[in-house]
Design a protein around this motif. Structure first.
Motif, PDB file in Angstrom:
ATOM      1  N   VAL A  55       0.547  -1.195   0.028  1.00  0.00           N
ATOM      2  CA  VAL A  55       0.165  -0.157  -0.144  1.00  0.00           C
ATOM      3  C   VAL A  55       0.758   1.089  -0.087  1.00  0.00           C
ATOM      4  CG1 VAL A  55      -1.700   1.140   1.189  1.00  0.00           C
ATOM      5  CG2 VAL A  55      -1.754  -1.398   1.131  1.00  0.00           C
ATOM      6  N   TYR A  56       0.463   2.007  -0.863  1.00  0.00           N
ATOM      7  CA  TYR A  56       1.270   3.087  -1.096  1.00  0.00           C
ATOM      8  C   TYR A  56       0.438   4.364  -0.446  1.00  0.00           C
ATOM      9  CZ  TYR A  56      -0.706   5.641  -4.979  1.00  0.00           C
ATOM     10  OH  TYR A  56      -1.448   6.330  -5.840  1.00  0.00           O
ATOM     11  N   GLN A  57       1.555   5.226   0.263  1.00  0.00           N
ATOM     12  CA  GLN A  57       0.630   6.397   0.760  1.00  0.00           C
ATOM     13  C   GLN A  57       1.504   7.952   0.491  1.00  0.00           C
ATOM     14  OE1 GLN A  57       0.273   5.292   4.694  1.00  0.00           O
ATOM     15  NE2 GLN A  57      -1.810   5.140   4.476  1.00  0.00           N
ATOM     16  N   ILE A  58       0.906   8.927  -0.078  1.00  0.00           N
ATOM     17  CA  ILE A  58       1.699  10.266  -0.256  1.00  0.00           C
ATOM     18  C   ILE A  58       1.239  10.872   0.814  1.00  0.00           C
ATOM     19  CG2 ILE A  58       2.514  11.899  -1.906  1.00  0.00           C
ATOM     20  CD1 ILE A  58       1.379  10.029  -4.198  1.00  0.00           C
ATOM     21  N   TRP A 104       0.924  22.432  12.557  1.00  0.00           N
ATOM     22  CA  TRP A 104       1.428  21.576  11.451  1.00  0.00           C
ATOM     23  C   TRP A 104       0.568  20.284  11.441  1.00  0.00           C
ATOM     24  CZ3 TRP A 104       4.358  23.248   7.381  1.00  0.00           C
ATOM     25  CH2 TRP A 104       5.182  24.433   7.450  1.00  0.00           C
ATOM     26  N   ILE A 105       0.202  19.841  10.348  1.00  0.00           N
ATOM     27  CA  ILE A 105      -0.542  18.819  10.212  1.00  0.00           C
ATOM     28  C   ILE A 105      -0.161  17.822   9.097  1.00  0.00           C
ATOM     29  CG2 ILE A 105      -2.398  19.652   8.888  1.00  0.00           C
ATOM     30  CD1 ILE A 105      -4.254  17.975  10.675  1.00  0.00           C
ATOM     31  N   GLU A 106      -0.180  16.554   9.117  1.00  0.00           N
ATOM     32  CA  GLU A 106       0.287  15.564   8.204  1.00  0.00           C
ATOM     33  C   GLU A 106      -1.020  15.422   7.295  1.00  0.00           C
ATOM     34  OE1 GLU A 106       1.820  12.027   9.798  1.00  0.00           O
ATOM     35  OE2 GLU A 106       3.895  12.756   9.241  1.00  0.00           O
ATOM     36  N   VAL A 107      -1.072  15.564   5.904  1.00  0.00           N
ATOM     37  CA  VAL A 107      -2.130  15.678   5.076  1.00  0.00           C
ATOM     38  C   VAL A 107      -1.722  14.426   3.977  1.00  0.00           C
ATOM     39  CG1 VAL A 107      -3.495  16.839   3.315  1.00  0.00           C
ATOM     40  CG2 VAL A 107      -2.738  18.069   5.296  1.00  0.00           C
ATOM     41  N   GLN A 108      -2.549  13.495   3.665  1.00  0.00           N
ATOM     42  CA  GLN A 108      -2.523  12.352   2.772  1.00  0.00           C
ATOM     43  C   GLN A 108      -3.102  12.714   1.370  1.00  0.00           C
ATOM     44  OE1 GLN A 108      -3.328   8.357   3.907  1.00  0.00           O
ATOM     45  NE2 GLN A 108      -2.927   7.703   1.867  1.00  0.00           N
ATOM     46  N   PHE A 109      -2.419  12.819   0.563  1.00  0.00           N
ATOM     47  CA  PHE A 109      -2.995  13.342  -1.184  1.00  0.00           C
ATOM     48  C   PHE A 109      -2.739  12.260  -1.855  1.00  0.00           C
ATOM     49  CE2 PHE A 109       1.124  15.124  -0.589  1.00  0.00           C
ATOM     50  CZ  PHE A 109       1.836  15.185  -2.135  1.00  0.00           C
ATOM     51  N   GLY A 110      -2.282  11.028  -1.558  1.00  0.00           N
ATOM     52  CA  GLY A 110      -2.219   9.912  -2.717  1.00  0.00           C
ATOM     53  C   GLY A 110      -2.150   8.622  -1.827  1.00  0.00           C
ATOM     54  N   GLY A 111      -2.637   7.514  -2.453  1.00  0.00           N
ATOM     55  CA  GLY A 111      -2.884   6.175  -2.286  1.00  0.00           C
ATOM     56  C   GLY A 111      -4.050   5.855  -1.514  1.00  0.00           C
ATOM     57  N   VAL A 112      -3.867   4.790  -0.425  1.00  0.00           N
ATOM     58  CA  VAL A 112      -4.961   4.512   0.263  1.00  0.00           C
ATOM     59  C   VAL A 112      -5.097   5.206   1.884  1.00  0.00           C
ATOM     60  CG1 VAL A 112      -6.428   2.491   1.295  1.00  0.00           C
ATOM     61  CG2 VAL A 112      -5.188   2.187  -0.916  1.00  0.00           C
ATOM     62  N   CYS A 113      -6.215   5.939   2.099  1.00  0.00           N
ATOM     63  CA  CYS A 113      -6.323   6.381   3.282  1.00  0.00           C
ATOM     64  C   CYS A 113      -7.124   5.559   4.213  1.00  0.00           C
ATOM     65  CB  CYS A 113      -6.793   7.760   3.221  1.00  0.00           C
ATOM     66  SG  CYS A 113      -7.016   8.688   4.865  1.00  0.00           S
ATOM     67  N   PHE A 114      -6.605   5.312   5.395  1.00  0.00           N
ATOM     68  CA  PHE A 114      -7.205   4.266   6.250  1.00  0.00           C
ATOM     69  C   PHE A 114      -8.247   4.996   7.230  1.00  0.00           C
ATOM     70  CE2 PHE A 114      -3.389   2.206   4.769  1.00  0.00           C
ATOM     71  CZ  PHE A 114      -4.204   1.004   4.206  1.00  0.00           C
ATOM     72  N   ASP A 164     -19.295  18.439  -8.877  1.00  0.00           N
ATOM     73  CA  ASP A 164     -18.551  18.271  -7.608  1.00  0.00           C
ATOM     74  C   ASP A 164     -17.109  17.835  -7.874  1.00  0.00           C
ATOM     75  OD1 ASP A 164     -20.776  18.948  -6.142  1.00  0.00           O
ATOM     76  OD2 ASP A 164     -21.092  16.867  -5.258  1.00  0.00           O
ATOM     77  N   ARG A 165     -16.184  18.385  -7.142  1.00  0.00           N
ATOM     78  CA  ARG A 165     -14.753  18.037  -6.965  1.00  0.00           C
ATOM     79  C   ARG A 165     -14.735  16.790  -6.007  1.00  0.00           C
ATOM     80  NH1 ARG A 165     -10.805  21.263  -9.215  1.00  0.00           N
ATOM     81  NH2 ARG A 165     -11.462  23.393  -9.830  1.00  0.00           N
ATOM     82  N   TYR A 166     -13.964  15.904  -6.479  1.00  0.00           N
ATOM     83  CA  TYR A 166     -14.101  14.778  -5.470  1.00  0.00           C
ATOM     84  C   TYR A 166     -12.568  14.509  -5.068  1.00  0.00           C
ATOM     85  CZ  TYR A 166     -12.445  12.098  -9.684  1.00  0.00           C
ATOM     86  OH  TYR A 166     -11.899  11.671 -10.792  1.00  0.00           O
ATOM     87  N   ILE A 167     -12.413  13.958  -3.851  1.00  0.00           N
ATOM     88  CA  ILE A 167     -11.190  13.433  -3.360  1.00  0.00           C
ATOM     89  C   ILE A 167     -10.844  11.700  -3.392  1.00  0.00           C
ATOM     90  CG2 ILE A 167     -11.963  13.095  -0.967  1.00  0.00           C
ATOM     91  CD1 ILE A 167      -8.561  14.373  -1.870  1.00  0.00           C
ATOM     92  N   GLY A 168     -11.817  11.177  -3.666  1.00  0.00           N
ATOM     93  CA  GLY A 168     -11.380   9.758  -3.588  1.00  0.00           C
ATOM     94  C   GLY A 168     -12.669   8.805  -4.036  1.00  0.00           C
ATOM     95  N   LEU A 169     -12.341   7.387  -3.825  1.00  0.00           N
ATOM     96  CA  LEU A 169     -13.289   6.612  -4.024  1.00  0.00           C
ATOM     97  C   LEU A 169     -13.515   5.533  -2.536  1.00  0.00           C
ATOM     98  CD1 LEU A 169     -12.319   5.175  -7.354  1.00  0.00           C
ATOM     99  CD2 LEU A 169     -14.465   6.240  -7.026  1.00  0.00           C
ATOM    100  N   ALA A 170     -14.883   5.572  -2.244  1.00  0.00           N
ATOM    101  CA  ALA A 170     -14.912   4.828  -1.049  1.00  0.00           C
ATOM    102  C   ALA A 170     -14.688   3.101  -1.386  1.00  0.00           C
ATOM    103  CB  ALA A 170     -16.439   4.810  -0.558  1.00  0.00           C
ATOM    104  N   LEU A 171     -13.887   2.555  -0.504  1.00  0.00           N
ATOM    105  CA  LEU A 171     -13.349   1.194  -0.617  1.00  0.00           C
ATOM    106  C   LEU A 171     -14.674   0.181   0.036  1.00  0.00           C
ATOM    107  CD1 LEU A 171      -9.612   1.067  -0.108  1.00  0.00           C
ATOM    108  CD2 LEU A 171     -10.855   0.616  -2.103  1.00  0.00           C
ATOM    109  N   PRO A 172     -14.714  -0.916  -0.293  1.00  0.00           N
ATOM    110  CA  PRO A 172     -15.756  -1.953   0.353  1.00  0.00           C
ATOM    111  C   PRO A 172     -15.723  -1.669   1.913  1.00  0.00           C
ATOM    112  CG  PRO A 172     -15.088  -2.951  -1.421  1.00  0.00           C
ATOM    113  CD  PRO A 172     -14.181  -1.777  -1.203  1.00  0.00           C
ATOM    114  N   TYR A 173     -16.408  -2.025   2.665  1.00  0.00           N
ATOM    115  CA  TYR A 173     -16.405  -1.917   4.098  1.00  0.00           C
ATOM    116  C   TYR A 173     -17.544  -2.847   4.761  1.00  0.00           C
ATOM    117  CZ  TYR A 173     -20.439   1.118   2.943  1.00  0.00           C
ATOM    118  OH  TYR A 173     -21.569   1.508   2.267  1.00  0.00           O
ATOM    119  N   SER A 174     -17.298  -2.992   5.976  1.00  0.00           N
ATOM    120  CA  SER A 174     -18.382  -3.818   6.838  1.00  0.00           C
ATOM    121  C   SER A 174     -19.296  -2.790   7.675  1.00  0.00           C
ATOM    122  CB  SER A 174     -17.379  -5.043   7.653  1.00  0.00           C
ATOM    123  OG  SER A 174     -16.633  -4.219   8.529  1.00  0.00           O
ATOM    124  N   GLY A 175     -20.278  -3.489   7.822  1.00  0.00           N
ATOM    125  CA  GLY A 175     -21.339  -2.667   8.589  1.00  0.00           C
ATOM    126  C   GLY A 175     -21.961  -1.762   8.010  1.00  0.00           C
TER     127      GLY A 175
END
Length: 133
Positions: free
Chosen positions: A11-14, A65-75, A104-115
């Motif tokens: 899994v890569y994360q930027i 200062w805050i870490e921001v993820q702008f690529g990969g899979v965000c958990f 709309d501008r989008y940030i990503g795609l929802a991955l499958p989830y449980s519940g």
């Protein structure tokens, strides 16, 4: 030689750090802001028309200062409403993720989830910015 079953996951994360100009919560959408004294800045995205570029990885107050993820899979992306796996996601007025619609501008795609995730749930998202036609 016998056959073997090998399970591997990559899994890569930027991720990078930005100075936030507003209070933000973990898992919320942010937009880029003008740099201040040469420092990269961001603030909470509060509209589906904001140029959303990433998802915060922690809570922070304005000026921190805050870490921001702008690529990969965000958990740990925060939901603002019920969603369907595979839908495009954008920001609501609180910066949380909601289903995106045309224009709309989008940030990503929802991955499958449980519940049954709903407002406040944290889900996994493949980050991929764009504009829905």
């Amino acid at each position: 030689m016998g056959a073997s079953n090998v399970n591997s996951t990559f899994v890569y994360q930027i991720i990078t750090k930005y100075k936030t100009l507003s209070d933000v919560s973990q898992g919320c959408c942010v937009k880029s802001e003008e740099s201040v004294d040469g420092e990269q800045c961001c603030s909470l995205a509060t509209s589906s028309t904001d140029a959303i570029f990433g998802i915060t990885l922690a809570d922070a107050t304005a000026g921190a200062w805050i870490e921001v993820q702008f690529g990969g899979v965000c958990f740990s992306a925060a939901l603002g409403s019920a969603i369907t796996a595979g839908c495009f996601l954008t920001a609501n007025a609180e910066g949380k993720l909601v289903p995106a619609i045309s224009g709309d501008r989008y940030i990503g795609l929802a991955l499958p989830y449980s519940g049954t995730p709903s407002d406040g749930s944290l889900i996994e998202v493949i980050i991929s910015q764009g504009l829905l036609p």
